[in-house]
Design a protein around this motif. Structure first.
Motif, PDB file in Angstrom:
ATOM      1  N   UNK A 133       0.813  -1.211   0.000  1.00 57.48           N
ATOM      2  CA  UNK A 133       0.000   0.000   0.000  1.00 57.48           C
ATOM      3  C   UNK A 133       0.852   1.270   0.000  1.00 57.48           C
ATOM      4  N   UNK A 134       1.962   1.224   0.716  1.00 56.07           N
ATOM      5  CA  UNK A 134       2.858   2.384   0.732  1.00 56.07           C
ATOM      6  C   UNK A 134       3.593   2.551  -0.598  1.00 56.07           C
ATOM      7  N   UNK A 135       3.855   1.435  -1.238  1.00 57.18           N
ATOM      8  CA  UNK A 135       4.644   1.480  -2.468  1.00 57.18           C
ATOM      9  C   UNK A 135       3.883   2.172  -3.604  1.00 57.18           C
ATOM     10  N   UNK A 136       2.550   1.927  -3.640  1.00 57.97           N
ATOM     11  CA  UNK A 136       1.746   2.497  -4.737  1.00 57.97           C
ATOM     12  C   UNK A 136       1.743   4.030  -4.724  1.00 57.97           C
ATOM     13  N   UNK A 137       1.377   4.720  -3.640  1.00 55.90           N
ATOM     14  CA  UNK A 137       1.410   6.188  -3.659  1.00 55.90           C
ATOM     15  C   UNK A 137       2.825   6.758  -3.779  1.00 55.90           C
ATOM     16  N   UNK A 138       3.787   6.059  -3.196  1.00 58.20           N
ATOM     17  CA  UNK A 138       5.177   6.547  -3.300  1.00 58.20           C
ATOM     18  C   UNK A 138       5.630   6.492  -4.753  1.00 58.20           C
ATOM     19  N   UNK A 139       5.259   5.379  -5.422  1.00 58.72           N
ATOM     20  CA  UNK A 139       5.619   5.255  -6.849  1.00 58.72           C
ATOM     21  C   UNK A 139       4.963   6.374  -7.658  1.00 58.72           C
ATOM     22  N   UNK A 140       3.683   6.631  -7.321  1.00 60.55           N
ATOM     23  CA  UNK A 140       2.967   7.704  -8.030  1.00 60.55           C
ATOM     24  C   UNK A 140       3.622   9.055  -7.777  1.00 60.55           C
ATOM     25  N   UNK A 141       3.967   9.332  -6.525  1.00 62.61           N
ATOM     26  CA  UNK A 141       4.619  10.613  -6.185  1.00 62.61           C
ATOM     27  C   UNK A 141       5.954  10.734  -6.911  1.00 62.61           C
ATOM     28  N   UNK A 142       6.741   9.632  -6.914  1.00 59.13           N
ATOM     29  CA  UNK A 142       8.054   9.652  -7.584  1.00 59.13           C
ATOM     30  C   UNK A 142       7.895   9.900  -9.074  1.00 59.13           C
ATOM     31  N   UNK A 143       6.849   9.275  -9.682  1.00 61.78           N
ATOM     32  CA  UNK A 143       6.649   9.444 -11.132  1.00 61.78           C
ATOM     33  C   UNK A 143       6.299  10.903 -11.471  1.00 61.78           C
ATOM     34  N   UNK A 144       5.352  11.495 -10.688  1.00 60.19           N
ATOM     35  CA  UNK A 144       4.978  12.886 -10.954  1.00 60.19           C
ATOM     36  C   UNK A 144       6.149  13.821 -10.697  1.00 60.19           C
ATOM     37  N   UNK A 145       6.932  13.533  -9.692  1.00 61.47           N
ATOM     38  CA  UNK A 145       8.089  14.394  -9.395  1.00 61.47           C
ATOM     39  C   UNK A 145       9.085  14.354 -10.548  1.00 61.47           C
TER      40      UNK A 145
END
Length: 487
Positions: A277-289
């Motif tokens: 669950x933590x990996x999904x939003x972190x991946x999304x944040x990293x991609x947008x960044x």
């Protein structure tokens, strides 16, 4: 078991019979031997008394004749004319062994084949006697002035003595046999009860060995066997109690082990789900960044990326809060601050707060609460209601409705029901919805930002306050959550 019973009875009765036989035989031997000894002494006394009478008679005759020396003529003639000398058949011999005079009551011949030897023995001044066919042949010297003057032979019949002894012997044997039979009979009666009680205690011991404690019975006796039986009862009750306590302890340990296994499994799943669950939003944040860094001139992209990053950060923050709350409830039995809470007031406050979200999703919210006051933790109650209402919003249909009730039923229980007209759930997924990170509709949860922790937290909060939560749902028709508290 039957062999043992016969064995112990046989041993006890045999011992009693043997003991009686030994005692009766010993007493019979002593008494009969005493009678025989008395008869022998009495016979000897009679014979020696008769010998003394003859000596006195000869002494008197010598004194009357004024003879200084003994003469064989004193023993001849009318010596046995005296009645008191004829009580026992007798013969008088001189010191040469020649018959001088005699008296017999019958014509029975002298059967003593050692007569000459015994006469010679008497000539030497010694007394001898011999028993032949119920007759005692007695030989004794008759002395005058210290010298042997003649030899006395007495033939004393002991037939009556032997008949008397034989009758006494038969009487003893008869009485002894009756005493033995009576003793054995009484022993059988007594030992039957004794062995019955012993067998009952043996059965009790076997029942204890088999764990059949209800079959252990007390033997009603006022002796050591009664005390032993009471000890068996006490031991049986103690063992039964210890076994029950051990079984309870074993069941408790078994449940504890199962719970530990389940917790270990849940912990692994929990860690895996948290990581995922933590990996999904972190991946999304990293991609947008990364995209924003690459396209610094695209303001629209930057604006969308910033909103998405903010949304994912809010989601992460919410997940962290829920995980911390759930972990605290799982690991620690912390104190819950219970106060008087007015359900109507709390529900009004929460519904007003949630109304904006309700309208945003084009839903209708209705609620009906009785004016009930109960002692609960207010913060936990609010958290429960907010999560249930939030779920009813997330999984509802556009234009759908939410209906909340709070009332006291006829069993004096506080009932809170949250009903929606949403997508519902399949029957097989209902038992799993209170597990952490479980989501019946994963796609819908992603869209609404859910991580599957809300209902798990609600269930824990309800149970911490002594309540229960149930759910009833039909696919494409809606869901009803029902929370019940004791007053």
């Amino acid at each position: 078991m039957s062999y043992l019973k016969v064995g112990i009875k046989f041993k006890l009765i045999s011992f009693t019979a043997s003991l009686l036989l030994i005692v009766i035989s010993f007493l019979s031997f002593l008494v009969l031997n005493g009678i025989k000894s008395y008869q022998n002494k009495e016979t000897q006394a009679i014979l020696f008394k008769q010998k003394d009478i003859f000596e006195e008679y000869f002494s008197e005759r010598m004194s009357l004749n004024k003879n200084t020396n003994y003469d064989d003529s004193l023993a001849r003639g009318s010596i046995f004319n005296k009645a008191w000398l004829r009580t026992i058949p007798a013969n008088i011999y001189n010191t040469k062994g020649e018959l001088l005079s005699g008296f017999k009551t019958d014509a029975k011949l002298n059967e003593n084949d050692e007569k000459k030897i015994m006469i010679d023995y008497a000539i030497k001044g010694k007394v001898s006697y011999r028993e032949i066919n119920d007759v005692i042949y007695f030989y004794s010297p008759i002395k005058y002035k210290g010298n042997t003057a003649a030899i006395l032979e007495l033939e004393y019949s002991i037939r009556e003595n032997k008949l008397f002894y034989s009758d006494i012997e038969k009487l003893f044997y008869g009485i002894g046999f009756l005493a033995l039979v009576l003793g054995i009979f009484v022993g059988i009666l007594y030992f039957s009860r004794l062995t019955r009680d012993i067998y009952e205690m043996k059965d009790s011991v076997e029942s204890i060995q088999k764990g059949e404690f209800s079959k252990v019975h007390k033997v009603n006796r006022n002796d050591e066997l009664g005390e032993l039986s009471s000890g068996l009862i006490f031991m049986s009750n103690t063992i039964e109690q210890n076994i029950e306590e051990l079984e309870v302890e074993r069941d408790y340990l078994s449940r504890a082990v199962d719970k530990l296994k389940k917790m270990d499994k849940q912990q692994k799943e929990f860690i895996g789900n948290v990581t995922h669950e933590f990996k999904t939003p972190i991946t999304s944040i990293k991609a947008y960044a990364d995209v924003i860094g690459m396209y610094t001139d695209d303001l629209k992209l930057i604006e969308e990326g910033t909103l998405s990053i903010s949304k994912e950060c809010d989601r992460l923050s919410s997940m962290v809060d829920n995980i911390l709350s759930l972990s605290a409830l799982e690991k620690y039995d912390f104190e819950i601050e219970k106060n008087e809470v007015n359900f109507k007031k709390v529900l009004d406050e929460i519904c007003k707060t949630m109304m904006a979200k309700v309208k945003k999703n084009s839903l209708i919210l209705k609620y009906d609460a009785e004016d009930i006051v109960v002692t609960l933790d207010e913060d936990s109650l609010k958290h429960i209601l907010i999560n249930l209402i939030d779920n009813a919003i997330k999984y509802n249909r556009p234009g759908g409705s939410i209906y909340i009730q709070c009332y006291k039923n006829d069993k004096d229980k506080i009932i809170i029901s949250v009903k929606d007209t949403g997508i519902g759930m399949r029957a097989e997924v209902i038992p799993k919805i209170f597990e952490p990170f479980y989501r019946a509709d994963k796609h819908r949860s992603r869209e609404t930002g859910g991580a599957g922790l809300g209902l798990a937290l609600v269930k824990k909060l309800v149970e911490k306050q002594g309540g229960t939560i149930k759910v009833n749902s039909k696919l494409n028709e809606g869901t009803i959550f029902c929370v019940e508290f004791s007053t």
